[in-house]
Design a protein around this motif. Structure first.
Motif, PDB file in Angstrom:
ATOM      1  N   GLY A  21      -8.796 -22.712 -23.052  1.00 55.59           N
ATOM      2  CA  GLY A  21      -8.209 -23.121 -21.783  1.00 55.59           C
ATOM      3  C   GLY A  21      -8.703 -24.486 -21.346  1.00 55.59           C
ATOM      4  N   SER A  22      -8.802 -24.657 -20.054  1.00 55.78           N
ATOM      5  CA  SER A  22      -9.133 -25.956 -19.478  1.00 55.78           C
ATOM      6  C   SER A  22     -10.627 -26.231 -19.441  1.00 55.78           C
ATOM      7  CB  SER A  22      -8.590 -26.010 -18.047  1.00 55.78           C
ATOM      8  OG  SER A  22      -9.238 -25.013 -17.248  1.00 55.78           O
ATOM      9  N   GLY A  23     -11.437 -25.180 -19.620  1.00 54.97           N
ATOM     10  CA  GLY A  23     -12.865 -25.347 -19.425  1.00 54.97           C
ATOM     11  C   GLY A  23     -13.223 -25.500 -17.966  1.00 54.97           C
ATOM     12  N   ASP A  24     -12.378 -24.965 -17.108  1.00 52.69           N
ATOM     13  CA  ASP A  24     -12.569 -25.104 -15.667  1.00 52.69           C
ATOM     14  C   ASP A  24     -13.458 -23.971 -15.145  1.00 52.69           C
ATOM     15  OD1 ASP A  24     -11.375 -24.288 -12.744  1.00 52.69           O
ATOM     16  OD2 ASP A  24     -11.374 -26.467 -13.054  1.00 52.69           O
ATOM     17  N   ILE A  25     -14.524 -24.329 -14.463  1.00 51.87           N
ATOM     18  CA  ILE A  25     -15.460 -23.327 -13.957  1.00 51.87           C
ATOM     19  C   ILE A  25     -14.799 -22.464 -12.892  1.00 51.87           C
ATOM     20  CG2 ILE A  25     -17.627 -22.973 -12.721  1.00 51.87           C
ATOM     21  CD1 ILE A  25     -18.708 -25.465 -14.075  1.00 51.87           C
ATOM     22  N   ASP A  26     -14.019 -23.067 -12.013  1.00 53.08           N
ATOM     23  CA  ASP A  26     -13.372 -22.287 -10.949  1.00 53.08           C
ATOM     24  C   ASP A  26     -12.417 -21.259 -11.533  1.00 53.08           C
ATOM     25  OD1 ASP A  26     -14.743 -23.626  -8.960  1.00 53.08           O
ATOM     26  OD2 ASP A  26     -13.156 -25.094  -8.620  1.00 53.08           O
ATOM     27  N   GLU A  27     -11.662 -21.654 -12.563  1.00 57.00           N
ATOM     28  CA  GLU A  27     -10.758 -20.689 -13.203  1.00 57.00           C
ATOM     29  C   GLU A  27     -11.560 -19.565 -13.849  1.00 57.00           C
ATOM     30  OE1 GLU A  27      -7.310 -20.314 -16.660  1.00 57.00           O
ATOM     31  OE2 GLU A  27      -8.449 -22.180 -16.465  1.00 57.00           O
ATOM     32  N   THR A  28     -12.663 -19.914 -14.472  1.00 54.97           N
ATOM     33  CA  THR A  28     -13.505 -18.904 -15.112  1.00 54.97           C
ATOM     34  C   THR A  28     -14.033 -17.907 -14.087  1.00 54.97           C
ATOM     35  OG1 THR A  28     -14.147 -20.519 -16.794  1.00 54.97           O
ATOM     36  CG2 THR A  28     -15.537 -18.554 -16.569  1.00 54.97           C
ATOM     37  N   LEU A  29     -14.500 -18.416 -12.947  1.00 49.94           N
ATOM     38  CA  LEU A  29     -15.026 -17.530 -11.909  1.00 49.94           C
ATOM     39  C   LEU A  29     -13.913 -16.686 -11.287  1.00 49.94           C
ATOM     40  CD1 LEU A  29     -17.568 -19.936 -10.204  1.00 49.94           C
ATOM     41  CD2 LEU A  29     -18.106 -17.905 -11.556  1.00 49.94           C
ATOM     42  N   ALA A  30     -12.718 -17.262 -11.157  1.00 51.89           N
ATOM     43  CA  ALA A  30     -11.591 -16.493 -10.617  1.00 51.89           C
ATOM     44  C   ALA A  30     -11.241 -15.343 -11.548  1.00 51.89           C
ATOM     45  CB  ALA A  30     -10.387 -17.411 -10.405  1.00 51.89           C
ATOM     46  N   ARG A  31     -11.250 -15.619 -12.841  1.00 52.48           N
ATOM     47  CA  ARG A  31     -11.001 -14.544 -13.801  1.00 52.48           C
ATOM     48  C   ARG A  31     -12.120 -13.502 -13.733  1.00 52.48           C
ATOM     49  NH1 ARG A  31      -7.244 -15.007 -18.241  1.00 52.48           N
ATOM     50  NH2 ARG A  31      -5.817 -16.718 -17.760  1.00 52.48           N
ATOM     51  N   ALA A  32     -13.346 -13.957 -13.585  1.00 46.23           N
ATOM     52  CA  ALA A  32     -14.465 -13.021 -13.480  1.00 46.23           C
ATOM     53  C   ALA A  32     -14.293 -12.081 -12.294  1.00 46.23           C
ATOM     54  CB  ALA A  32     -15.773 -13.792 -13.367  1.00 46.23           C
ATOM     55  N   GLU A  33     -13.827 -12.609 -11.172  1.00 52.35           N
ATOM     56  CA  GLU A  33     -13.581 -11.776  -9.987  1.00 52.35           C
ATOM     57  C   GLU A  33     -12.560 -10.684 -10.296  1.00 52.35           C
ATOM     58  OE1 GLU A  33     -14.923 -11.723  -7.032  1.00 52.35           O
ATOM     59  OE2 GLU A  33     -15.900 -13.663  -6.716  1.00 52.35           O
ATOM     60  N   ARG A  34     -11.461 -11.071 -10.943  1.00 55.38           N
ATOM     61  CA  ARG A  34     -10.421 -10.096 -11.263  1.00 55.38           C
ATOM     62  C   ARG A  34     -10.924  -9.073 -12.274  1.00 55.38           C
ATOM     63  NH1 ARG A  34      -5.156 -11.619 -10.219  1.00 55.38           N
ATOM     64  NH2 ARG A  34      -4.712  -9.439 -10.776  1.00 55.38           N
ATOM     65  N   TYR A  35     -11.707  -9.512 -13.236  1.00 53.01           N
ATOM     66  CA  TYR A  35     -12.187  -8.609 -14.269  1.00 53.01           C
ATOM     67  C   TYR A  35     -13.246  -7.657 -13.707  1.00 53.01           C
ATOM     68  CZ  TYR A  35      -9.826 -11.932 -17.387  1.00 53.01           C
ATOM     69  OH  TYR A  35      -8.902 -12.734 -18.001  1.00 53.01           O
ATOM     70  N   ALA A  36     -14.054  -8.148 -12.785  1.00 56.13           N
ATOM     71  CA  ALA A  36     -15.030  -7.271 -12.132  1.00 56.13           C
ATOM     72  C   ALA A  36     -14.312  -6.182 -11.338  1.00 56.13           C
ATOM     73  CB  ALA A  36     -15.938  -8.083 -11.225  1.00 56.13           C
ATOM     74  N   ALA A  37     -13.272  -6.563 -10.623  1.00 57.25           N
ATOM     75  CA  ALA A  37     -12.513  -5.589  -9.841  1.00 57.25           C
ATOM     76  C   ALA A  37     -11.832  -4.555 -10.735  1.00 57.25           C
ATOM     77  CB  ALA A  37     -11.468  -6.312  -8.986  1.00 57.25           C
ATOM     78  N   ALA A  38     -11.514  -4.956 -11.968  1.00 59.37           N
ATOM     79  CA  ALA A  38     -10.871  -4.037 -12.908  1.00 59.37           C
ATOM     80  C   ALA A  38     -11.865  -3.092 -13.581  1.00 59.37           C
ATOM     81  CB  ALA A  38     -10.120  -4.834 -13.972  1.00 59.37           C
ATOM     82  N   GLY A  39     -13.165  -3.350 -13.397  1.00 63.48           N
ATOM     83  CA  GLY A  39     -14.172  -2.434 -13.943  1.00 63.48           C
ATOM     84  C   GLY A  39     -15.036  -2.993 -15.041  1.00 63.48           C
ATOM     85  N   ALA A  40     -14.938  -4.291 -15.326  1.00 66.20           N
ATOM     86  CA  ALA A  40     -15.784  -4.882 -16.365  1.00 66.20           C
ATOM     87  C   ALA A  40     -17.245  -4.860 -15.928  1.00 66.20           C
ATOM     88  CB  ALA A  40     -15.347  -6.307 -16.661  1.00 66.20           C
ATOM     89  N   ASP A  41     -18.134  -4.729 -16.917  1.00 69.44           N
ATOM     90  CA  ASP A  41     -19.573  -4.724 -16.656  1.00 69.44           C
ATOM     91  C   ASP A  41     -20.196  -6.105 -16.799  1.00 69.44           C
ATOM     92  OD1 ASP A  41     -20.380  -1.725 -16.498  1.00 69.44           O
ATOM     93  OD2 ASP A  41     -19.068  -1.839 -18.244  1.00 69.44           O
ATOM     94  N   GLY A  42     -19.568  -6.977 -17.566  1.00 67.80           N
ATOM     95  CA  GLY A  42     -20.144  -8.290 -17.817  1.00 67.80           C
ATOM     96  C   GLY A  42     -19.071  -9.280 -18.183  1.00 67.80           C
ATOM     97  N   LEU A  43     -19.440 -10.562 -18.142  1.00 70.08           N
ATOM     98  CA  LEU A  43     -18.534 -11.653 -18.476  1.00 70.08           C
ATOM     99  C   LEU A  43     -19.090 -12.391 -19.687  1.00 70.08           C
ATOM    100  CD1 LEU A  43     -16.008 -13.331 -17.509  1.00 70.08           C
ATOM    101  CD2 LEU A  43     -17.675 -14.879 -16.438  1.00 70.08           C
ATOM    102  N   PHE A  44     -18.254 -12.592 -20.705  1.00 72.30           N
ATOM    103  CA  PHE A  44     -18.628 -13.290 -21.924  1.00 72.30           C
ATOM    104  C   PHE A  44     -17.801 -14.561 -21.990  1.00 72.30           C
ATOM    105  CE2 PHE A  44     -18.334 -13.023 -26.849  1.00 72.30           C
ATOM    106  CZ  PHE A  44     -19.333 -13.974 -26.981  1.00 72.30           C
ATOM    107  N   VAL A  45     -18.484 -15.714 -22.021  1.00 75.43           N
ATOM    108  CA  VAL A  45     -17.788 -17.005 -22.000  1.00 75.43           C
ATOM    109  C   VAL A  45     -18.203 -17.816 -23.222  1.00 75.43           C
ATOM    110  CG1 VAL A  45     -17.127 -18.983 -20.593  1.00 75.43           C
ATOM    111  CG2 VAL A  45     -17.930 -16.894 -19.474  1.00 75.43           C
ATOM    112  N   PRO A  46     -17.595 -17.571 -24.388  1.00 78.83           N
ATOM    113  CA  PRO A  46     -17.927 -18.375 -25.564  1.00 78.83           C
ATOM    114  C   PRO A  46     -17.631 -19.846 -25.307  1.00 78.83           C
ATOM    115  CG  PRO A  46     -16.599 -16.472 -26.179  1.00 78.83           C
ATOM    116  CD  PRO A  46     -16.571 -16.552 -24.687  1.00 78.83           C
TER     117      PRO A  46
END
Length: 256
Positions: free
Chosen positions: A143-168
Motif C-alpha cells: 500500500g501507501s506506507g501510510d501510518i494513519d491508514e495502518t492505524l485505521a485498519r488496526a482499529e477495524r481489525y481490533a473491533a473484529a476480534g484480532a489479538d495483534g497487528l502484524f505490519v511487515p
C-alpha cells in the motif's frame, strides 16, 4: 485459556517450514514457533503468495505441529478463501490440527483488500475458534506506507476480534513507536539490519518473527556449499551444519 496468550512478551517466534526445521528451532530454545508460508511453499516446489493450496498448507501444518511440543502459530496467508465463511473453515481446520494461532493477511494479488471486507473475514475467524489472531496488514508492503491508514485498519481489525497487528516492512523505530501506541499489540518482522530483539522490546513490540528469513538462510547455505564444491572443490560452507546424528535424532523424535 490459550497458552499462546500466556507466554512472556516480547514473544520471539522463529519461523519453521517443515518438521526438521521446527524441531531444530524448538531444540534451540524457542517457547513457540511460527510457520512461514514462503518456506512451506518453496519446500514443495511452488512460489509463495499463491502457490500453496489450502490442502497442502494444512497438511504441512499438521506435520509441524506433530513435530514439536511448544505452541505453533500458523501463517495461513489470506485464509485460503475469499469469503468470511471460507476463512472461518480454514481457521477451524487449523484449530483442529492443534495450532494455537493464525496470521491472516489483508492483501491478494498484490493489492490491499477493502478494509470492511477484511474486518468481516477476521470476525468470522474469531468465531471459528479460540486462536490468537494476528491480523497482518500489508499497508507498507503493497500500500501507501501510510501510518494513519495502518492505524485505521488496526482499529477495524481490533473491533473484529484480532489479538495483534502484524505490519511487515516496518523496522524504523520511529514508525514502530507510533504503531506500538495503537489499538493492538504489534508484531514486527525482523531481518538483517533491523533493530535487535532487545531494541524492539524496549520500543514495546509484543511479537518478533523473521518470516522467510531462516528458510532463505538455509537455502543460501545450500547454494553456497554447492558453488564451493563445484568450483574450488572444498567443503567449508558445510562446517556449521548440524551433525548427521543430531539432525537424525531431531527428526526421529519429531516423527515418534
Amino acid at each position: 485459556m490459550n497458552p499462546l496468550r500466556e507466554l512472556p512478551k516480547p514473544l520471539v517466534l522463529p519461523n519453521a517450514w517443515d518438521p526438521p526445521s521446527a524441531a531444530a528451532i524448538q531444540a534451540a530454545g524457542a517457547k513457540a514457533i511460527a510457520t512461514t508460508s514462503g518456506g512451506v511453499a518453496w519446500s514443495r516446489g511452488v512460489p509463495d503468495a499463491g502457490g500453496l493450496t489450502r490442502t497442502v498448507a494444512l497438511e504441512a501444518l499438521r506435520r509441524i505441529v506433530r513435530a514439536v511440543t511448544v505452541p505453533v502459530t500458523a501463517d495461513i496467508e489470506g485464509g485460503y478463501g475469499d469469503t468470511p465463511e471460507e476463512v472461518a473453515w480454514t481457521v477451524a481446520e487449523v484449530a483442529s490440527i492443534g495450532a494455537l494461532g493464525v496470521n491472516i493477511e489483508d492483501s491478494a494479488g498484490g493489492q490491499l483488500l477493502d478494509v470492511s471486507a477484511q474486518a468481516d473475514r477476521l470476525a468470522a475467524a474469531r468465531q471459528a475458534g479460540d486462536l490468537v489472531i494476528n491480523a497482518r496488514t500489508d499497508t507498507f508492503l503493497m500500500g501507501s506506507g501510510d501510518i494513519d491508514e495502518t492505524l485505521a485498519r488496526a482499529e477495524r481489525y481490533a473491533a473484529a476480534g484480532a489479538d495483534g497487528l502484524f505490519v511487515p516492512g516496518v523496522v524504523d523505530p520511529a514508525v514502530i513507536k507510533v504503531l506500538v501506541d495503537g489499538p493492538l499489540p504489534l508484531n514486527v518482522m525482523a531481518h538483517p539490519g533491523a533493530p535487535s530483539v532487545a531494541e524492539l522490546a524496549a520500543l514495546g513490540v509484543a511479537r518478533i518473527s523473521v518470516g522467510t528469513g531462516i528458510a532463505q538462510a538455509a537455502y543460501g547455505v545450500a547454494a553456497a556449499a554447492a558453488r564451493e564444491v563445484l568450483t574450488v572443490g572444498t567443503y567449508e560452507s558445510m562446517s556449521d551444519g548440524l551433525s548427521y546424528g543430531e539432525l537424525n535424532d531431531l527428526v526421529g523424535r519429531a516423527a515418534g
